[in-house]
Each structure stands twice: as C-alpha cells, then as structure tokens.
Design an enzyme around this catalytic site. Sequence first.
Site, PDB file in Angstrom:
ATOM      1  N   GLY A  30       0.821  -1.208   0.000  1.00  0.00           N
ATOM      2  CA  GLY A  30       0.000   0.000   0.000  1.00  0.00           C
ATOM      3  C   GLY A  30       0.851   1.251   0.000  1.00  0.00           C
ATOM      4  N   VAL A  44      17.878   8.333  -4.121  1.00  0.00           N
ATOM      5  CA  VAL A  44      18.509   8.716  -5.385  1.00  0.00           C
ATOM      6  C   VAL A  44      19.609   9.748  -5.167  1.00  0.00           C
ATOM      7  CG1 VAL A  44      18.122   9.833  -7.617  1.00  0.00           C
ATOM      8  CG2 VAL A  44      16.479   8.129  -6.761  1.00  0.00           C
ATOM      9  N   ARG A  69       0.545  -5.269  -6.007  1.00  0.00           N
ATOM     10  CA  ARG A  69       0.681  -6.576  -5.360  1.00  0.00           C
ATOM     11  C   ARG A  69       1.259  -7.549  -6.388  1.00  0.00           C
ATOM     12  NH1 ARG A  69      -0.152  -5.078  -0.066  1.00  0.00           N
ATOM     13  NH2 ARG A  69      -1.994  -3.757   0.083  1.00  0.00           N
ATOM     14  N   ASP A  81       5.735  -5.232   5.890  1.00  0.00           N
ATOM     15  CA  ASP A  81       6.354  -6.521   6.195  1.00  0.00           C
ATOM     16  C   ASP A  81       6.349  -7.473   5.005  1.00  0.00           C
ATOM     17  OD1 ASP A  81       3.624  -6.878   6.215  1.00  0.00           O
ATOM     18  OD2 ASP A  81       3.565  -7.993   8.090  1.00  0.00           O
ATOM     19  N   THR A  92       4.282   2.562   5.649  1.00  0.00           N
ATOM     20  CA  THR A  92       2.899   2.127   5.821  1.00  0.00           C
ATOM     21  C   THR A  92       2.200   3.048   6.810  1.00  0.00           C
ATOM     22  OG1 THR A  92       1.461   0.410   6.761  1.00  0.00           O
ATOM     23  CG2 THR A  92       3.752   0.420   7.487  1.00  0.00           C
ATOM     24  N   ASP A 119      -0.139   2.253   8.723  1.00  0.00           N
ATOM     25  CA  ASP A 119      -0.604   1.517   9.904  1.00  0.00           C
ATOM     26  C   ASP A 119       0.364   1.584  11.076  1.00  0.00           C
ATOM     27  OD1 ASP A 119      -2.843   0.813   8.493  1.00  0.00           O
ATOM     28  OD2 ASP A 119      -2.207  -1.234   8.075  1.00  0.00           O
ATOM     29  N   ASP A 129       2.803  -0.380  11.818  1.00  0.00           N
ATOM     30  CA  ASP A 129       2.773  -1.718  12.417  1.00  0.00           C
ATOM     31  C   ASP A 129       4.019  -2.555  12.144  1.00  0.00           C
ATOM     32  OD1 ASP A 129       2.394  -2.077   9.715  1.00  0.00           O
ATOM     33  OD2 ASP A 129       0.672  -3.418   9.912  1.00  0.00           O
ATOM     34  N   ARG A 188      -5.412  -2.824   9.898  1.00  0.00           N
ATOM     35  CA  ARG A 188      -5.864  -4.219   9.812  1.00  0.00           C
ATOM     36  C   ARG A 188      -5.493  -5.002  11.069  1.00  0.00           C
ATOM     37  NH1 ARG A 188      -3.145  -5.473   5.667  1.00  0.00           N
ATOM     38  NH2 ARG A 188      -1.455  -6.583   6.719  1.00  0.00           N
ATOM     39  N   GLU A 215     -14.856   9.656  22.402  1.00  0.00           N
ATOM     40  CA  GLU A 215     -15.370   9.094  23.647  1.00  0.00           C
ATOM     41  C   GLU A 215     -15.047   7.606  23.785  1.00  0.00           C
ATOM     42  OE1 GLU A 215     -16.965  12.935  23.361  1.00  0.00           O
ATOM     43  OE2 GLU A 215     -16.972  11.358  21.834  1.00  0.00           O
ATOM     44  N   LYS A 236     -24.992  14.993  24.540  1.00  0.00           N
ATOM     45  CA  LYS A 236     -25.917  14.361  23.611  1.00  0.00           C
ATOM     46  C   LYS A 236     -25.245  13.841  22.337  1.00  0.00           C
ATOM     47  CE  LYS A 236     -29.823  17.147  25.192  1.00  0.00           C
ATOM     48  NZ  LYS A 236     -30.900  18.085  24.790  1.00  0.00           N
ATOM     49  N   ARG A 287      -4.795   7.445   3.003  1.00  0.00           N
ATOM     50  CA  ARG A 287      -3.489   7.185   2.392  1.00  0.00           C
ATOM     51  C   ARG A 287      -2.974   8.354   1.573  1.00  0.00           C
ATOM     52  NH1 ARG A 287      -3.497   1.205  -0.289  1.00  0.00           N
ATOM     53  NH2 ARG A 287      -3.699  -0.038   1.607  1.00  0.00           N
TER      54      ARG A 287
END
Length: 319
Positions: free
Chosen positions: A11, A24, A72, A103, A125, A127, A129, A171, A187, A214, A252
């Site tokens: 991604g 570069v 991919r 990864d 990434t 994420d 992660d 994910r 909240e 509310k 992204r």
Amino acid sequence: MKRIGVLTSGGDAPGMNAAIRAVVRKAIYHGMEVMGIYNGYQGLIDGNMKPLELGSVGDIIQRGGTKLYSARCPEFITPEGQQKGIQQLKAHEIEGLVVIGGDGSYRGAMVLTKQGFPCVGVPGTIDNDIPGTDYTIGFDTALNTVIDSIDKIRDTATSHDRTFVIEVMGRDAGDLALWAGLAGGAETIIIPEDPFDMKDIVQRLQSGHDRGKKHSIIIVAEGVMSGNEFADRLKEHANIETRVSVLGHIQRGGSPTARDRVLASLFGARAVELLRDDKGGLAVGMKNNQVVDYTMIEAFEGSHQTDLSMYQLSKELAI
C-alpha cells in the site's frame, strides 16, 4: 556498489516519494547509479525499470503516493517468480536494492538477500505496524488526515446531537485509531490489541448522556470490525441510533507532513549508507528519536507493540 535499485511495494503511504528522493540523491552524491523499478516486485519481474537522475526526483518531496507506483505481486512469492526477478537484477547490473514498504515487502527483500542481492527495507505504511521502529513513513500524515476528519464530523455530531462511528484503517494494529482517537477527543476507541466490552461502552455513553452530553464520537479500527457492523451491534444492545463514516483510502493520500518528509529522508539516506557497506537483510527504523538498523528477521519474529497506557488514558480523559 556502483548501481543500486529502489522500489515501492504494498500500500502507498505519504512520504514514499521523499524516501525515493533521498535514496537517489544520497546515492548520486556518493557516485552511485540508481535504477528506479516501477510497480514493485511485478515491475522487477517484468524488467520495468530505468535510471533515475537528480532531476528525476525533483519536486516530488511534497507529493503523496509513490512516483514508482506500487502493485501486489503474488508471482514473486513463488520460486519461479523470484528467479525471474533475480535474472532482471543481473541483466541490469543492480548490486543492491532499497525496498520501501511493509512486512510483505520485507519478505521479498529477504529472499533476494539470501540469493546474493543485498536489500535494505525502509518502513512505509500508514498503519505504523512494523516491529523494530517506533514510527513508519506515512503514519503521521494519515493521522493528521483522520484528525481533520474527526474534527469536521464532530461539528455535525454536535449540531444534530448524534453519535458517530468512524471507521479508520489498521488491519492488525490500532495505532492510527488510538492516536487519532486520543488527539480527536473520541469518547470510545476500539482497537485490535484490547478486547472491548459492549456493556461498558453503553454505560459510558449513558453516563455522558446523563450529564447532558448528547453527542459522541466512536473510533473503530477496521481490523476489529467494520463501522457499520459496530453500529448495528450498538443498536442491538442499547437501541442507540448512530451515523457511520468510513474514511477509507482518503487516509493514504495527501501531501506528507514535515515529520514524514524528514523521517523518509533520514531512512532513505541510511539505506544507501548500508548498501555502500555491502550490508543487506537489514531494515532501518526510528528508536528513541535515533535512526537505527536491525535485521529483517527481527522484524518478522517481533511483534508490533501498541502503547496500551495511551489507551487507558483515552478512557480516563473521555469520562
């Protein structure tokens, strides 16, 4: 090394272009040539690459996405696909490779390193992660995008006295949801790293309502469940009517923040330094505000740790 390659995989993440630019220009500064490989590992298999000069990476540091594109590539998982990639590296006289991604991208880089082509991974990434680094390229930009959306949605939630469920990416990791939720004053925050109790959530919402509040914001990481599924479950438990916003791929995109541009520049430059020393099978990262490098095996065997003390703090501040 006289010639190295660079590709982006998986991604896209804001700041990847800044990392490409750093690779570069750092390489050229040290008298090395750089081949840009387009469309990730698929481009490597297809030989879709060309030399990158100083001007090739001009005016891209501020652009989101990736100049080299990404795709991919299930074929590269196979031994046959890997051999095709290796043949292309030999044909183009590439001696080392910088792989910018997550990864899955690192696993491909590790395969190439074992086959005699040193690779260095740069974590890209949203994420956040990747084990071994406190921050990944793109996380800060995505975080600010999410916070901006939360602020806007809160205006509507306040105007209509409603509860909003906002689904964010993540994910297997809840960093984006956690940081955005804490910074956005949500909240309730739902993340993969900590099981949630619907009764407790309902009680917290009711407690706020009893003191005159509310409207509420609930942040859900996609790795737990979809925003719509959570809204349905909330309605089953307490008949609370909600509105759902799925932020999706907007997270992204966008111009990378100053932090992501600097991080990408530091990581890209360090990757080139490692290849200059003929070192491969390594990944670069940030630990305690210092650029570090570590083996990709550590990245595979380790696990990303979300700061659960922040999670507890978010609950305490949202009373």
